[in-house]
Scaffold this motif. Structure first.
Motif, PDB file in Angstrom:
ATOM      1  N   TYR A  45      -5.328  -7.022  -0.032  1.00  0.00           N
ATOM      2  CA  TYR A  45      -6.663  -7.136  -0.634  1.00  0.00           C
ATOM      3  C   TYR A  45      -7.671  -6.185   0.002  1.00  0.00           C
ATOM      4  O   TYR A  45      -8.519  -5.604  -0.666  1.00  0.00           O
ATOM      5  CB  TYR A  45      -7.174  -8.582  -0.548  1.00  0.00           C
ATOM      6  CG  TYR A  45      -6.454  -9.509  -1.489  1.00  0.00           C
ATOM      7  CD1 TYR A  45      -6.673  -9.449  -2.853  1.00  0.00           C
ATOM      8  CD2 TYR A  45      -5.541 -10.428  -1.009  1.00  0.00           C
ATOM      9  CE1 TYR A  45      -6.003 -10.298  -3.725  1.00  0.00           C
ATOM     10  CE2 TYR A  45      -4.861 -11.281  -1.870  1.00  0.00           C
ATOM     11  CZ  TYR A  45      -5.097 -11.207  -3.233  1.00  0.00           C
ATOM     12  OH  TYR A  45      -4.431 -12.033  -4.087  1.00  0.00           O
ATOM     13  N   LYS A  46      -7.575  -6.002   1.314  1.00  0.00           N
ATOM     14  CA  LYS A  46      -8.514  -5.130   2.028  1.00  0.00           C
ATOM     15  C   LYS A  46      -8.390  -3.687   1.539  1.00  0.00           C
ATOM     16  O   LYS A  46      -9.379  -3.030   1.261  1.00  0.00           O
ATOM     17  CB  LYS A  46      -8.236  -5.235   3.529  1.00  0.00           C
ATOM     18  CG  LYS A  46      -9.206  -4.476   4.393  1.00  0.00           C
ATOM     19  CD  LYS A  46      -8.875  -4.705   5.862  1.00  0.00           C
ATOM     20  CE  LYS A  46      -9.745  -3.862   6.759  1.00  0.00           C
ATOM     21  NZ  LYS A  46      -9.366  -3.987   8.161  1.00  0.00           N
ATOM     22  N   THR A  47      -7.148  -3.196   1.418  1.00  0.00           N
ATOM     23  CA  THR A  47      -6.929  -1.828   0.951  1.00  0.00           C
ATOM     24  C   THR A  47      -7.404  -1.665  -0.484  1.00  0.00           C
ATOM     25  O   THR A  47      -8.084  -0.694  -0.820  1.00  0.00           O
ATOM     26  CB  THR A  47      -5.436  -1.447   1.061  1.00  0.00           C
ATOM     27  OG1 THR A  47      -5.029  -1.557   2.421  1.00  0.00           O
ATOM     28  CG2 THR A  47      -5.196  -0.027   0.585  1.00  0.00           C
ATOM     29  N   LEU A  48      -7.050  -2.617  -1.348  1.00  0.00           N
ATOM     30  CA  LEU A  48      -7.458  -2.521  -2.748  1.00  0.00           C
ATOM     31  C   LEU A  48      -8.973  -2.548  -2.894  1.00  0.00           C
ATOM     32  O   LEU A  48      -9.531  -1.881  -3.759  1.00  0.00           O
ATOM     33  CB  LEU A  48      -6.802  -3.622  -3.570  1.00  0.00           C
ATOM     34  CG  LEU A  48      -5.293  -3.441  -3.767  1.00  0.00           C
ATOM     35  CD1 LEU A  48      -4.705  -4.655  -4.463  1.00  0.00           C
ATOM     36  CD2 LEU A  48      -4.992  -2.187  -4.549  1.00  0.00           C
ATOM     37  N   GLU A  49      -9.641  -3.274  -2.039  1.00  0.00           N
ATOM     38  CA  GLU A  49     -11.108  -3.298  -2.063  1.00  0.00           C
ATOM     39  C   GLU A  49     -11.655  -1.901  -1.723  1.00  0.00           C
ATOM     40  O   GLU A  49     -12.602  -1.431  -2.338  1.00  0.00           O
ATOM     41  CB  GLU A  49     -11.630  -4.354  -1.088  1.00  0.00           C
ATOM     42  CG  GLU A  49     -13.112  -4.600  -1.182  1.00  0.00           C
ATOM     43  CD  GLU A  49     -13.564  -5.129  -2.541  1.00  0.00           C
ATOM     44  OE1 GLU A  49     -14.682  -4.760  -2.952  1.00  0.00           O
ATOM     45  OE2 GLU A  49     -12.827  -5.888  -3.195  1.00  0.00           O
ATOM     46  N   LYS A  50     -11.036  -1.242  -0.751  1.00  0.00           N
ATOM     47  CA  LYS A  50     -11.468   0.104  -0.354  1.00  0.00           C
ATOM     48  C   LYS A  50     -11.213   1.126  -1.460  1.00  0.00           C
ATOM     49  O   LYS A  50     -11.944   2.092  -1.599  1.00  0.00           O
ATOM     50  CB  LYS A  50     -10.782   0.528   0.936  1.00  0.00           C
ATOM     51  CG  LYS A  50     -11.264  -0.276   2.140  1.00  0.00           C
ATOM     52  CD  LYS A  50     -10.508   0.100   3.398  1.00  0.00           C
ATOM     53  CE  LYS A  50     -10.880  -0.835   4.521  1.00  0.00           C
ATOM     54  NZ  LYS A  50     -11.838  -0.334   5.434  1.00  0.00           N
TER      55      LYS A  50
END
Length: 160
Positions: A13-18
């Motif tokens: 989720y963190k990467t996709l948010e970025k």
């Protein structure tokens, strides 16, 4: 530019948010988000994405896929090659060598590389040593792929 490290990006989720900060955010990322939501997959390690961080900020990324030689219509002899796409550097970091760093990372695999450049990016790819593919397949759908070949690899001759 001081030395930077290219990192394999986890699908989480963190990467996709970025990824939402990049212009080329699209179907592939939405599909990964759906997979995460449906399967509760966290930190999937077979991500095709690589990136460069400055502090906690993802400032450049690319997608890199290995294509099996049985699907190779570009090189002689047939061999595995890489498809590079979604290379993007956030606007405030462009022109500082981060795109070149990502391309050099891909070249370090010492396999031929195929890319389909976006509009107005041909100059960048030419500086990186990519050339228009001589052998165009119907499946390229007029995308005019560019290729880079390590020493000793030859492109197939033009087919008319």
């Amino acid at each position: 530019m001081k030395p930077v490290k290219v990192e394999k990006l986890m699908i989480n989720y963190k990467t996709l948010e970025k990824f939402k900060h990049f212009k080329e955010y699209g179907n592939q990322e939405l599909s990964m988000l759906e997979d995460l939501e449906n399967n509760l997959v966290e930190n999937q390690s077979d991500s095709p994405f690589y990136g460069i961080y400055i502090g906690d900020s993802l400032i450049a990324r690319m997608s890199l896929y290995k294509v099996n030689k049985k699907y190779d219509y570009y090189f002689e002899p047939r061999q595995d090659y890489l498809t590079l796409w979604k290379l993007e550097v956030l606007p405030e970091y462009q022109g500082q060598g981060y795109g070149k760093t990502l391309v050099d990372f891909a070249k370090s695999y010492n396999l031929p590389i195929k890319t389909n450049p976006r509009i107005n990016s041909h100059g960048f790819w030419e500086k990186m040593g990519f050339k228009k593919a001589q052998y165009e397949m119907e499946r390229d759908l007029g995308e005019n792929p560019l290729i880079w070949m390590p020493e000793g690899v030859k492109e197939k001759p033009v087919v008319k």
